[in-house]
Design a protein around this motif. Structure first.
Motif, short mmCIF file in Angstrom:
data_model
loop_
_atom_site.label_atom_id
_atom_site.label_comp_id
_atom_site.label_asym_id
_atom_site.label_seq_id
_atom_site.Cartn_x
_atom_site.Cartn_y
_atom_site.Cartn_z
N HIS A 469 0.86 -1.29 -0.01
CA HIS A 469 0.00 0.04 -0.12
C HIS A 469 0.85 1.17 0.12
CE1 HIS A 469 -3.41 2.72 1.05
NE2 HIS A 469 -4.10 1.94 0.54
N LYS A 470 0.43 2.35 -0.74
CA LYS A 470 1.23 3.55 -0.77
C LYS A 470 1.23 4.24 0.49
CE LYS A 470 -2.55 6.20 -2.62
NZ LYS A 470 -2.96 7.36 -3.73
N ASN A 471 0.41 3.86 1.61
CA ASN A 471 0.69 4.49 3.03
C ASN A 471 1.69 3.60 3.83
OD1 ASN A 471 -1.45 6.33 2.47
ND2 ASN A 471 -2.80 5.13 3.23
N ASP A 472 2.10 2.60 3.10
CA ASP A 472 3.18 1.96 4.13
C ASP A 472 4.53 2.85 4.05
OD1 ASP A 472 5.69 -0.01 5.00
OD2 ASP A 472 4.29 -1.50 4.18
N PRO A 473 4.83 3.24 5.07
CA PRO A 473 6.23 3.91 5.14
C PRO A 473 7.31 3.58 4.27
CG PRO A 473 5.78 2.93 7.25
CD PRO A 473 4.82 2.63 6.74
N ASN A 474 7.43 2.09 4.25
CA ASN A 474 8.53 1.67 3.42
C ASN A 474 8.35 1.68 1.82
OD1 ASN A 474 9.71 -0.09 5.47
ND2 ASN A 474 8.10 -1.14 5.72
N ALA A 475 7.35 2.32 1.52
CA ALA A 475 7.30 2.57 0.24
C ALA A 475 7.81 3.88 -0.19
CB ALA A 475 5.46 2.98 -0.17
N GLY A 476 8.28 4.60 0.80
CA GLY A 476 9.07 6.06 0.69
C GLY A 476 8.56 7.14 -0.08
N ILE A 477 7.07 7.31 0.16
CA ILE A 477 6.58 8.45 -0.63
C ILE A 477 6.66 9.68 -0.02
CG2 ILE A 477 4.27 9.11 -1.77
CD1 ILE A 477 3.72 6.16 -1.78
N LYS A 478 7.23 10.64 -0.74
CA LYS A 478 7.37 11.87 -0.55
C LYS A 478 6.94 12.97 -1.70
CE LYS A 478 10.02 15.63 1.62
NZ LYS A 478 11.47 15.87 2.28
N ASP A 479 6.00 13.96 -1.56
CA ASP A 479 5.74 14.74 -2.77
C ASP A 479 5.30 14.06 -4.01
OD1 ASP A 479 6.19 16.92 -1.32
OD2 ASP A 479 8.41 16.97 -1.80
N ASN A 480 4.52 12.99 -3.60
CA ASN A 480 3.91 12.05 -4.76
C ASN A 480 5.06 11.51 -5.48
OD1 ASN A 480 1.23 12.66 -4.41
ND2 ASN A 480 1.01 14.12 -6.23
N PHE A 481 5.93 11.22 -4.83
CA PHE A 481 7.38 10.29 -5.61
C PHE A 481 7.64 9.30 -4.47
CE2 PHE A 481 11.40 9.32 -6.52
CZ PHE A 481 11.73 9.35 -8.01
N THR A 482 7.88 8.09 -4.97
CA THR A 482 8.08 6.83 -3.94
C THR A 482 9.68 6.63 -4.46
OG1 THR A 482 8.14 4.37 -3.76
CG2 THR A 482 7.12 5.26 -6.08
N LYS A 483 10.53 6.99 -3.49
CA LYS A 483 12.06 6.70 -3.42
C LYS A 483 12.28 5.24 -3.42
CE LYS A 483 16.13 7.95 -1.29
NZ LYS A 483 16.97 8.56 -0.10
N THR A 484 11.57 4.19 -3.16
CA THR A 484 11.89 2.88 -2.96
C THR A 484 11.98 2.48 -4.33
OG1 THR A 484 10.79 2.78 -0.84
CG2 THR A 484 11.13 0.67 -2.08
N TYR A 485 10.89 2.81 -5.09
CA TYR A 485 10.36 2.28 -6.40
C TYR A 485 10.90 3.10 -7.74
CZ TYR A 485 7.86 -1.32 -3.62
OH TYR A 485 7.74 -2.25 -2.67
N ASN A 486 11.42 4.52 -7.17
CA ASN A 486 11.94 5.49 -8.37
C ASN A 486 10.70 5.66 -9.16
OD1 ASN A 486 13.50 7.37 -9.36
ND2 ASN A 486 14.99 5.73 -10.07
N ASN A 487 9.52 6.18 -8.63
CA ASN A 487 8.64 6.42 -9.85
C ASN A 487 7.47 7.52 -9.20
OD1 ASN A 487 6.68 6.07 -11.78
ND2 ASN A 487 6.39 4.04 -11.33
N TYR A 488 6.85 8.14 -10.17
CA TYR A 488 6.05 9.36 -9.48
C TYR A 488 4.38 8.72 -9.65
CZ TYR A 488 3.55 13.86 -9.95
OH TYR A 488 2.88 14.83 -9.85
N ILE A 489 3.85 9.22 -8.60
CA ILE A 489 2.62 8.94 -8.32
C ILE A 489 1.63 9.93 -8.72
CG2 ILE A 489 0.54 8.04 -6.73
CD1 ILE A 489 2.94 7.40 -4.95
N TYR A 490 0.67 9.80 -9.87
CA TYR A 490 -0.23 10.61 -10.42
C TYR A 490 -1.25 11.15 -9.61
CZ TYR A 490 2.93 10.57 -14.71
OH TYR A 490 3.96 10.63 -15.57
N ASP A 491 -1.97 12.06 -10.17
CA ASP A 491 -3.23 12.53 -9.46
C ASP A 491 -4.29 11.72 -9.26
OD1 ASP A 491 -1.79 15.04 -9.24
OD2 ASP A 491 -3.38 16.37 -9.92
N ASN A 492 -4.47 10.60 -10.19
CA ASN A 492 -5.55 9.79 -9.91
C ASN A 492 -4.92 8.24 -9.01
OD1 ASN A 492 -3.62 8.43 -11.66
ND2 ASN A 492 -5.23 8.03 -13.44
#
Length: 750
Positions: A469-492
């Motif tokens: 889940h994107k709320n898992d802290p291990n996903a490393g999400i900040k400012d719609n970007f996941t550092k763990t997977y090196n990918n951008y999360i769009y508005d949808n």
């Protein structure tokens, strides 16, 4: 309207684009005392393999590794082994290594000690590092060896009672003064050949090359091993007194690697293939010396691709050239494409060999140097090699296999590296277009079998893409970007991933589409990486047991079989692909792709008026540009075209458009309308009007500058698939920009 007219979608955009950023398997041993497969046992154990994505071991049931606090999403590359399930394979130091540690009071294993780095105890016999490499097909081999001294005309191979003078002889970068020699030989598969080497007055002991005849329907088998990396190691060895690049660590890795070799040789394959990174530092001569210190290399055919660690030399020894990989391995049909060559400041040479190919039975092996990141170079090699190989053979190969080091689809720490994402984006299309059946990789020190991959992009919910889940802290999400997977999360809430994975829902398929990717775990047990997403969208099987694994691949005219095993001979994965004669004869036979829905959707987006904000323009440009690439790709699959619509919609989810009709205030099916509550709020201020005029002027200036560029179409727009028309004309584009500006003025007044 022709497809090329869709380029008009870019008329108000700058041509710069942005890149937004289960159960424990304990199968019985599969070999009998003769070293042959026992069919009934194999079939029973295949049936026992769990069908979920991973094998769960007793010490690996929790996400959290209690001793160091890391978990399956942690990007650390080296963690204490006792927190995982591989203790039985590699945690125990060999008694002879331990005795030497005690004798030298630990000096043998110290990081900066007497037996570390370039001070390793290199083997310095008159002849060393003998290896049998494949020739251009199953009827040829090459014997390569190191002879101490400058190049000598007296260095000879005595093979099957005949004397052979080397075709290749040159000085190496080995500081102990060795030259490398190679003899090419014709053989008859199934025969054994006794041989020895003479260098000056030194004569080696006799060895026997044991070849194997092809079976029915040209059946043969090979053993695939991943990253032996002699001299490396995890931090657990520090506490045991074995630092990497020390003599103790090299000796221990040699012993652990021998476990894999011993069980693999019982399967009696026709040859062996390594995924590179055979050693930790290629320039530490002792590491390659001890890698080759096994009868496997003198008695069986062995091939390797070049890894990134083969490019590493001793940074403290500025006089050391790096021709190590080329010195040790003969590469049949070697191409300049993919090679890396330059002269160092001190006059020494660095040379990493290029792509090469050979055939065996009905299978063509294409091996590329993935340290060269220009995918177009590898594309040229693959196309040229297939053409040459099939012309020589006179008919199609049943199977085409590409091997290279850097795995595009894996589940450990390298999977989100920038260079890996680049390869993932570029290479699958090349493989699909050339009907590559199988891709073999290493680099990530974990075992992964993908689905059958098609080129293209997918827009997926975050959890479906990465298994968390994107709320898992291990996903490393900040400012719609996941550092763990090196990918951008769009508005949808979706991410865009490279590749479309086909799951045929079975461990045996017939005439599948796409390319299967296989990433190998470390076969010497020297170094393992933490998994960061074993449930990723492309995974069919990922094994987080951190144990030494190898695979047996069997090819015949109409079938490919995969068996993956540990060093106890237990089967941990299996897969079979069948191929009909018709599919072999006509591999390009597929249904015609329908582009109409994608074309209509792009036109629909064209009809909207874009908010002229700089970042908004760039995001729009990037989304449209990628959709048009798919539209203009005559080789695009139906899955890629259909997926491109959702990808475009996802990328546009954060792009703002102006309302076209103020009366349409109740329109709720467009997020872009919601984003712009009142166009007046955006444009009524004088400073914003001035800013917009400057932006438009800048766009016109850019287009004028493009006119001076001789490569205007290629560099700035995607060409239409209609090669006769292409992009219309510069004057048309300028005129349409003017129309767009007029439309904007009307919108502002409205």
């Amino acid at each position: 309207m022709k497809k090329n007219k869709l380029i008009l979608a870019l008329i108000i955009a700058s041509t710069s684009s942005i890149v937004l950023p289960t159960s424990n398997v304990q199968a019985a041993n599969i070999t009998d005392v003769e070293g042959q497969e026992t069919k009934e046992v194999v079939e029973k154990n295949i049936a026992d393999i769990p069908k979920d994505d991973e094998v769960t071991y007793p010490k690996n049931e929790k996400d959290t590794r209690e001793s160091d606090g890391t978990n399956k999403f942690n990007r650390a590359t080296e963690t204490e082994r006792e927190t995982f399930g591989e203790d039985k394979n590699v945690v125990n130091i060999d008694k002879n290594v331990k005795a030497k540690l005690d004798e030298t009071k630990g000096e043998y294993g110290k990081k900066n000690g007497e037996y570390a780095n370039n001070k390793l105890k290199a083997i310095d016999t008159p002849v060393k590092n003998v290896v049998i490499n494949p020739g251009e097909n199953e009827n040829k081999v090459a014997v390569t060896w190191f002879g101490k001294s400058e190049v000598r005309d007296s260095s000879r191979l005595y093979f099957n009672g005949k004397e052979y003078k080397p075709e290749r002889a040159r000085k190496t970068g080995d500081s102990n003064g060795y030259s490398t020699y190679t003899v090419l030989l014709d053989i008859k598969p199934g025969e054994n050949y006794e041989y020895y080497i003479r260098n000056d007055n030194y004569k080696t002991e006799k060895k026997t090359l044991k070849t194997k005849a092809l079976g029915n329907d040209n059946e043969f088998s090979m053993v695939l091993i991943g990253d032996p990396q002699i001299g490396s190691g995890d931090s657990v060895w520090d506490s045991k007194g074995l630092n990497k690049n020390t003599q103790a660590k090299v000796d221990q890795d040699k012993i652990d690697f021998a476990k894999t070799i011993e069980i693999a040789r019982k399967l009696d394959p026709h040859f062996f293939l390594s995924m590179g990174d055979n050693v930790e530092i290629a320039g530490y001569e002792g590491e390659y010396d001890y890698f080759f210190d096994n009868d496997l290399f003198r008695e069986k055919i062995f091939s390797s691709v070049v890894g990134n660690h083969e490019t590493y030399i001793d940074k403290n020894d500025t006089s050391l050239q790096n021709t190590v990989f080329s010195d040790h391995f003969y590469l049949p049909n070697e191409s300049e494409l993919g090679s890396i060559s330059y002269e160092n400041e001190d006059g020494t040479r660095t040379y990493i060999p290029g792509d090469y190919w050979y055939s065996y039975g009905d299978t063509l092996f294409l091996n590329i140097n993935s340290n060269e990141r220009d995918s177009n170079i590898h594309s040229k090699f693959i196309e040229k090699a297939i053409k040459n190989a099939e012309e020589k053979r006179g008919l199609n190969f049943s199977w085409k296999v590409v091997s290279f080091h850097h795995a595009p689809y894996s589940t450990a720490t390298h999977t989100s590296d920038d260079d890996i994402l680049q390869r993932r984006s570029e290479l699958v299309k090349i493989f699909n277009n050339n009907n590559i059946d199988l891709v073999l990789n290493g680099h990530d020190h974990i075992y992964v079998r993908s689905g059958h991959m098609l080129a293209g992009e997918q827009a997926l919910d975050f959890e479906k893409a990465y298994g968390t889940h994107k709320n898992d802290p291990n996903a490393g999400i900040k400012d719609n970007f996941t550092k763990t997977y090196n990918n951008y999360i769009y508005d949808n809430g979706k991410v865009v991933v490279d590749g479309i994975s086909l799951d045929y829902g079975s461990n045996e398929v017939t005439d599948p589409r796409g390319t299967l990717f296989l990433t190998m775990s470390a076969s010497a047990g020297a170094k393992f990486y933490n998994p960061i997403g074993e449930d990723q969208w492309f995974v069919q099987r990922s094994l987080d047991d951190r144990s030494q694994l190898f695979s047996k691949l069997t090819f015949s005219k109409n079938q490919f079989r995969l068996l993956t095993m540990d060093t106890d001979g237990n089967i941990v994965d299996s897969y079979t692909i069948n191929k009909t004669d018709e599919h072999i004869k006509n591999p390009n036979n597929k249904e015609k792709t329908n582009f109409s829905k994608l074309e209509a959707y792009i036109r629909k987006i064209q009809g909207k008026k874009l908010l002229l904000d700089k970042e908004n323009i760039r995001a729009y440009n990037y989304a449209i540009e990628n959709a048009i690439k798919v539209l203009n790709d005559k080789n695009a699959s139906q899955e890629e075209v259909d997926s491109a619509i959702e990808v475009l919609n996802t990328r546009l989810s954060g792009v703002e458009f102006l309302r076209e009709d103020n009366k349409n205030t109740d329109n709720k099916d467009s997020k872009v309308d919601k984003n712009v509550k009142d166009s007046k709020d955006k444009y009524c201020q004088k400073d914003k009007e001035v800013s917009i005029k400057k932006e438009i002027k800048a766009q016109k200036t850019k287009v004028e500058n493009f006119k001076k560029d001789s490569d205007f179409e290629n560099k700035n727009f995607i060409k239409s698939s209609n090669v006769k028309t292409g992009v219309t004309s510069l004057s048309s584009i300028l005129g349409l920009i003017s129309i767009s500006i007029l439309g904007l003025s009307k919108s502002k007044r409205k």
